[in-house]
Design a protein around this motif. Sequence first.
Motif, PDB file in Angstrom:
ATOM      1  N   THR A 111       0.807  -1.228   0.000  1.00 27.80           N
ATOM      2  CA  THR A 111       0.000   0.000   0.000  1.00 27.80           C
ATOM      3  C   THR A 111       0.836   1.271   0.000  1.00 27.80           C
ATOM      4  OG1 THR A 111      -0.146  -0.051   2.432  1.00 27.80           O
ATOM      5  CG2 THR A 111      -1.890  -1.166   1.184  1.00 27.80           C
ATOM      6  N   ASP A 112       2.128   1.184   0.286  1.00 25.20           N
ATOM      7  CA  ASP A 112       2.962   2.382   0.315  1.00 25.20           C
ATOM      8  C   ASP A 112       3.610   2.690  -1.027  1.00 25.20           C
ATOM      9  OD1 ASP A 112       2.413   2.899   2.955  1.00 25.20           O
ATOM     10  OD2 ASP A 112       4.138   1.810   3.733  1.00 25.20           O
ATOM     11  N   VAL A 113       3.296   1.915  -2.053  1.00 26.77           N
ATOM     12  CA  VAL A 113       3.836   2.193  -3.390  1.00 26.77           C
ATOM     13  C   VAL A 113       3.221   3.486  -3.920  1.00 26.77           C
ATOM     14  CG1 VAL A 113       4.012   1.380  -5.762  1.00 26.77           C
ATOM     15  CG2 VAL A 113       4.205  -0.244  -3.874  1.00 26.77           C
ATOM     16  N   THR A 114       4.068   4.370  -4.416  1.00 24.89           N
ATOM     17  CA  THR A 114       3.569   5.627  -4.993  1.00 24.89           C
ATOM     18  C   THR A 114       3.471   5.555  -6.509  1.00 24.89           C
ATOM     19  OG1 THR A 114       5.848   6.469  -4.923  1.00 24.89           O
ATOM     20  CG2 THR A 114       4.379   7.080  -3.109  1.00 24.89           C
ATOM     21  N   LEU A 115       4.320   4.780  -7.143  1.00 25.71           N
ATOM     22  CA  LEU A 115       4.276   4.633  -8.596  1.00 25.71           C
ATOM     23  C   LEU A 115       4.685   3.217  -8.988  1.00 25.71           C
ATOM     24  CD1 LEU A 115       5.873   7.908 -10.036  1.00 25.71           C
ATOM     25  CD2 LEU A 115       3.492   7.216 -10.198  1.00 25.71           C
ATOM     26  N   TYR A 116       3.984   2.678  -9.967  1.00 29.90           N
ATOM     27  CA  TYR A 116       4.331   1.381 -10.544  1.00 29.90           C
ATOM     28  C   TYR A 116       4.844   1.604 -11.966  1.00 29.90           C
ATOM     29  CZ  TYR A 116       1.653  -1.041  -6.881  1.00 29.90           C
ATOM     30  OH  TYR A 116       1.184  -1.528  -5.692  1.00 29.90           O
ATOM     31  N   ARG A 117       5.770   0.762 -12.378  1.00 32.27           N
ATOM     32  CA  ARG A 117       6.205   0.785 -13.773  1.00 32.27           C
ATOM     33  C   ARG A 117       6.107  -0.623 -14.335  1.00 32.27           C
ATOM     34  NH1 ARG A 117      10.522   0.215 -17.047  1.00 32.27           N
ATOM     35  NH2 ARG A 117      11.934  -0.358 -15.347  1.00 32.27           N
ATOM     36  N   THR A 118       5.516  -0.728 -15.506  1.00 35.10           N
ATOM     37  CA  THR A 118       5.361  -2.000 -16.191  1.00 35.10           C
ATOM     38  C   THR A 118       5.851  -1.853 -17.627  1.00 35.10           C
ATOM     39  OG1 THR A 118       3.454  -2.626 -14.832  1.00 35.10           O
ATOM     40  CG2 THR A 118       3.696  -3.753 -16.925  1.00 35.10           C
ATOM     41  N   PHE A 147     -11.103   4.717 -11.933  1.00 29.56           N
ATOM     42  CA  PHE A 147     -10.309   5.940 -12.067  1.00 29.56           C
ATOM     43  C   PHE A 147      -8.850   5.614 -11.792  1.00 29.56           C
ATOM     44  CE2 PHE A 147     -14.389   8.016 -11.262  1.00 29.56           C
ATOM     45  CZ  PHE A 147     -14.364   8.974 -12.265  1.00 29.56           C
ATOM     46  N   ARG A 148      -8.039   5.723 -12.813  1.00 22.41           N
ATOM     47  CA  ARG A 148      -6.629   5.416 -12.657  1.00 22.41           C
ATOM     48  C   ARG A 148      -5.784   6.552 -13.219  1.00 22.41           C
ATOM     49  NH1 ARG A 148      -7.801   2.685  -9.424  1.00 22.41           N
ATOM     50  NH2 ARG A 148      -6.203   4.005  -8.497  1.00 22.41           N
ATOM     51  N   ARG A 149      -4.575   6.620 -12.730  1.00 20.77           N
ATOM     52  CA  ARG A 149      -3.630   7.608 -13.202  1.00 20.77           C
ATOM     53  C   ARG A 149      -2.486   6.894 -13.893  1.00 20.77           C
ATOM     54  NH1 ARG A 149      -1.080   9.537  -8.689  1.00 20.77           N
ATOM     55  NH2 ARG A 149       0.967   8.957  -9.507  1.00 20.77           N
ATOM     56  N   MET A 150      -2.422   6.991 -15.206  1.00 16.92           N
ATOM     57  CA  MET A 150      -1.297   6.447 -15.965  1.00 16.92           C
ATOM     58  C   MET A 150      -0.503   7.645 -16.468  1.00 16.92           C
ATOM     59  SD  MET A 150      -1.224   3.331 -18.698  1.00 16.92           S
ATOM     60  CE  MET A 150      -1.745   4.194 -20.169  1.00 16.92           C
ATOM     61  N   ASP A 151       0.573   7.958 -15.760  1.00 18.91           N
ATOM     62  CA  ASP A 151       1.299   9.202 -15.987  1.00 18.91           C
ATOM     63  C   ASP A 151       2.079   9.215 -17.284  1.00 18.91           C
ATOM     64  OD1 ASP A 151       0.379  10.018 -13.508  1.00 18.91           O
ATOM     65  OD2 ASP A 151       2.098   9.188 -12.460  1.00 18.91           O
ATOM     66  N   ARG A 152       2.624   8.084 -17.643  1.00 20.90           N
ATOM     67  CA  ARG A 152       3.519   8.092 -18.806  1.00 20.90           C
ATOM     68  C   ARG A 152       3.458   6.764 -19.539  1.00 20.90           C
ATOM     69  NH1 ARG A 152      10.102   9.123 -18.977  1.00 20.90           N
ATOM     70  NH2 ARG A 152      10.195   9.819 -21.141  1.00 20.90           N
ATOM     71  N   MET A 153       3.529   6.858 -20.843  1.00 24.36           N
ATOM     72  CA  MET A 153       3.632   5.693 -21.716  1.00 24.36           C
ATOM     73  C   MET A 153       4.558   6.104 -22.842  1.00 24.36           C
ATOM     74  SD  MET A 153       0.565   3.907 -23.906  1.00 24.36           S
ATOM     75  CE  MET A 153       0.872   2.629 -25.131  1.00 24.36           C
ATOM     76  N   PRO A 192      13.579  -7.060 -34.384  1.00 25.27           N
ATOM     77  CA  PRO A 192      13.449  -5.955 -33.422  1.00 25.27           C
ATOM     78  C   PRO A 192      12.247  -6.158 -32.496  1.00 25.27           C
ATOM     79  CG  PRO A 192      13.618  -5.154 -35.693  1.00 25.27           C
ATOM     80  CD  PRO A 192      13.333  -6.615 -35.758  1.00 25.27           C
ATOM     81  N   PHE A 193      12.462  -5.824 -31.228  1.00 23.89           N
ATOM     82  CA  PHE A 193      11.393  -5.839 -30.236  1.00 23.89           C
ATOM     83  C   PHE A 193      11.359  -4.473 -29.558  1.00 23.89           C
ATOM     84  CE2 PHE A 193      12.203 -10.281 -30.862  1.00 23.89           C
ATOM     85  CZ  PHE A 193      10.995 -10.922 -30.627  1.00 23.89           C
ATOM     86  N   LEU A 194      10.169  -3.886 -29.490  1.00 20.45           N
ATOM     87  CA  LEU A 194       9.999  -2.598 -28.825  1.00 20.45           C
ATOM     88  C   LEU A 194       9.702  -2.815 -27.353  1.00 20.45           C
ATOM     89  CD1 LEU A 194       9.521  -1.884 -31.882  1.00 20.45           C
ATOM     90  CD2 LEU A 194       7.925  -0.150 -31.088  1.00 20.45           C
ATOM     91  N   VAL A 195      10.301  -2.012 -26.503  1.00 17.50           N
ATOM     92  CA  VAL A 195       9.998  -2.020 -25.069  1.00 17.50           C
ATOM     93  C   VAL A 195       9.168  -0.780 -24.779  1.00 17.50           C
ATOM     94  CG1 VAL A 195      10.912  -2.026 -22.728  1.00 17.50           C
ATOM     95  CG2 VAL A 195      12.135  -3.236 -24.553  1.00 17.50           C
ATOM     96  N   ILE A 196       7.883  -0.984 -24.490  1.00 19.58           N
ATOM     97  CA  ILE A 196       6.985   0.124 -24.188  1.00 19.58           C
ATOM     98  C   ILE A 196       6.815   0.183 -22.680  1.00 19.58           C
ATOM     99  CG2 ILE A 196       4.687   1.095 -24.557  1.00 19.58           C
ATOM    100  CD1 ILE A 196       4.557  -0.425 -27.165  1.00 19.58           C
ATOM    101  N   SER A 197       7.104   1.325 -22.107  1.00 18.45           N
ATOM    102  CA  SER A 197       7.089   1.496 -20.654  1.00 18.45           C
ATOM    103  C   SER A 197       5.837   2.243 -20.216  1.00 18.45           C
ATOM    104  CB  SER A 197       8.340   2.249 -20.207  1.00 18.45           C
ATOM    105  OG  SER A 197       8.323   2.482 -18.820  1.00 18.45           O
ATOM    106  N   PHE A 198       5.245   1.783 -19.107  1.00 17.17           N
ATOM    107  CA  PHE A 198       4.055   2.397 -18.532  1.00 17.17           C
ATOM    108  C   PHE A 198       4.350   2.768 -17.079  1.00 17.17           C
ATOM    109  CE2 PHE A 198       2.873  -0.685 -21.683  1.00 17.17           C
ATOM    110  CZ  PHE A 198       1.869  -0.101 -22.421  1.00 17.17           C
ATOM    111  N   THR A 199       3.923   3.942 -16.675  1.00 17.13           N
ATOM    112  CA  THR A 199       4.064   4.374 -15.288  1.00 17.13           C
ATOM    113  C   THR A 199       2.713   4.876 -14.794  1.00 17.13           C
ATOM    114  OG1 THR A 199       6.347   5.049 -15.703  1.00 17.13           O
ATOM    115  CG2 THR A 199       5.311   5.865 -13.693  1.00 17.13           C
ATOM    116  N   GLY A 200       2.280   4.390 -13.632  1.00 15.92           N
ATOM    117  CA  GLY A 200       0.977   4.805 -13.105  1.00 15.92           C
ATOM    118  C   GLY A 200       0.860   4.526 -11.625  1.00 15.92           C
TER     119      GLY A 200
END
Length: 879
Positions: free
Chosen positions: A208-215, A448-454, A476-484
Amino acid sequence: GAATDPPTGDPPLGAAATTTFICTSCSGTFTSKNALFKHLKDPSSPCHVPSVSSSYSRPGKFLILYGYIPAPRGEGSVARSAVMAEAGAAGAGEPTGMVRGGETAARIVCDAAAADLPAEVRGEVVGRGGLLNRSHGNASRAQIAAQDAHAAAVTECVAVRLPAAPSGDDMAWTAAMNRRVAQAVPAEGGCIRVFGRAAVPKKFNAETDVTLYRTEYILPVDFLFGGRSTDSSPVEGMDYATFVNRTVPFESGWNPYGHGEEATDQEKRGGGHWAKHKKCRPEDVEKIIKYLYSLKKIFKKLTTNIEILDLGDKDAVMEKEFNKKKRDGRREKNDDKRSARKGRNNRKRSGGENDGKRPRRSDRDEKRCGGKLADGSGTEETATIDGATAGDAVVADTESAVAAAADAPPADPAMDRPATGKKVAHVLRRKRYHNFTPSVMAHEYLAFRRMDRMYHRETFLASKNPNDVDGDEGRPFLVISFTGDLFLTGQVQGVVGLLIAVATGVIHEDMLDCVFDEAYPHLVTAPFAPSTGICTGDVSYMTWEGKTDTALCPRPARRYSKGWNTDAVLSEVREWKRKVHRHAAREWFAEGSDPNGRLQSERSWREQVLCPWAERAREQLQEYRKWKVARTPKPAAEDVGSTGEMPPLGLIAQSLSLPPLASVDSGVPAVYARVLELLRAADGSKQWPSTTPKRRLVMVSNANAADGSKSLASAHLAAKKAAKKPRDSSASAYDRAEGQGGASGSFSVGYMPGASCELPRGNTLFPELTKAAFELERALCPNRAPSSTIAINRNAQFRPHTDSGAGSGQSTSLIVGLGTYVGGELFVEGKKEDIRYNAIEFDGWKQRHWTNPFIGERFSLVWFTPLGCEEMRGVDLFT
């Protein structure tokens, strides 16, 4: 040791009864258990007990950083695209130690950490109840927030209770942990890498103390080639082979869209990939780079964005205040829970009228703001209206845009300032991701979610050859990053699937507006990409990093004196990340290639998932465009008598190409005639019961002008507020209208679950209607087990939802529509069903369903049996 009872008789006045603890070896007395055990642990004490004072010291709380790769899967990519939560447990018949996901990996890590501890204290490693406290767990959240199945992890964390290393050598502890997990995981059972541990405070919570996740999502470049036909090219004049061979690889942290010196840097860092491609046909490379750069526009529309809040817009400011109070109330509640667990009151005394109470958060915010607006200007009053600084994240719900007029605070003079003098604030507006998950609905707060960056983080090359570790050649493989702030189950898959559909031209980019439109009362699901490419990234504990001076996320943060910011840890994490990426690439290669060299997994997904979805999606997009035009307010100058307000729902329905009401046969089948007659009589009696606040949350209602609210947003917000305080709700059953059949409403008859299956009020108000409705079920479905309860709906248009509340759990419901209306079909998981005088069964507890807009008078009956009423039959009420 033994405890002695207090002496008999009453203690002296003012004295308290005490309990003493006696050491049975030396007969010494102690005032507490802690003092007694300290005596027993002391090696110099004659009563020293070795089992108590073993090398195991009092445990502290540690956060273990590790990564894992799950065991290979046998299913095809199309099967993997199904969205499901991770089961966690090993399958039947497979060896123990198999890494099937985050839950099993964390369990193996915890078992390895407890391996060298005394047997009597091993259970303390995990903690209370045996529940794992890990960064990507969902022990304190709904199942829909569970980690995606079979996802690999670059890094993940789990909190455990361990004694400090005897010599303080955490490197030796880490090496020992890696040896243990290697022994615990069988061959072909996956892989786990431990990077270290860091001490954290006792009240630290890894989940519960996580402020941001990255996937991250590892996407083969094949998915970005092809549109409505498999062989169509998104890059003009370029075939598939050229597209793949000219796609430029680049490392994380480098901009592939630049020119000049940046290309030289890439040549030095990337093994000459850039130079190799540029020497071939530079125009092909430029075309591909421009195409990949165009994805940035789609990324932005799929994420949350900073928007300008006009402080002169009363509705927007009231909306912001409402959501801020909601967040503040949750924080206050969490603070109270922490204080209760500690067993003491931590609230600060503020004196004055609030003496003995915690100062209100609004007062503290006002004091902190110093009477200034987010931009540093304005008066104290306008700062109170804003209620947050520019950096605050604000849940901005378009449907709940304004509070009810009766609850609105007094107007502030600053709100009426001229247009030239309006102040603004910047807010981060969340989006609803209900169309990207399997079960979360638009009206639920969890949507309601916050996805800050993709963003496109890097591109690497990988081949089928496992010995090609450097990736000098390959696909080639693309690495797409998500932060929320939090990722729901399937959310990343849905976002990637829609990205592919829009980027390749399978669907128009207007679909991005459709899936996020909060007012649109339909479910428009995204195509879920295969779960093969999902990789869990790092998490951020920004609050605790500052408090503990510890880097709890692997990154070169030199400002912290300890943690995972050392060169050794960062080097290991980079090496492990490359291994995880290569593993994902091998998973994509597992199904082979077609004769043209394209991945079979991509072709199968496109043919079996994307194309069927696109056929229905194009129809939905056309319906959305018509709906959007129909609900657009017309300026007063364009139409005499127009006020520029939202048109009524009936007019919106008329604009959706529905046939005229006169074209409907007004005849009523004989089996329905009696029930319809009684329904109309109940409506005309003015005794129709009011709809419960929670049921109103899933109804698309248009409030009459009499209650002062005219927008869908204000009606929905009023329902939300009433659902929290039902006793304060006095909404009349005739206040809300839908379609053109008069007031809307819904109530139940029959039995309701509870201690004694209490009877609803509708039974006594309309006994003849209740009896006739239960008899109608027997006439329509004689082989169906008689239901205990009926939901009776009048002119009700429901949003996408699943049935819930008390007694939820019955397997099937039976529904039928009555009256003279057009439209009003029932959608069940996207399939349209005409229920007018046509009863159908469906699973209302699990299948998402909603109502199509309609014109006319529309009644519907829903028969069901909730849990707790299985032995009750509604028809027996009248026998």
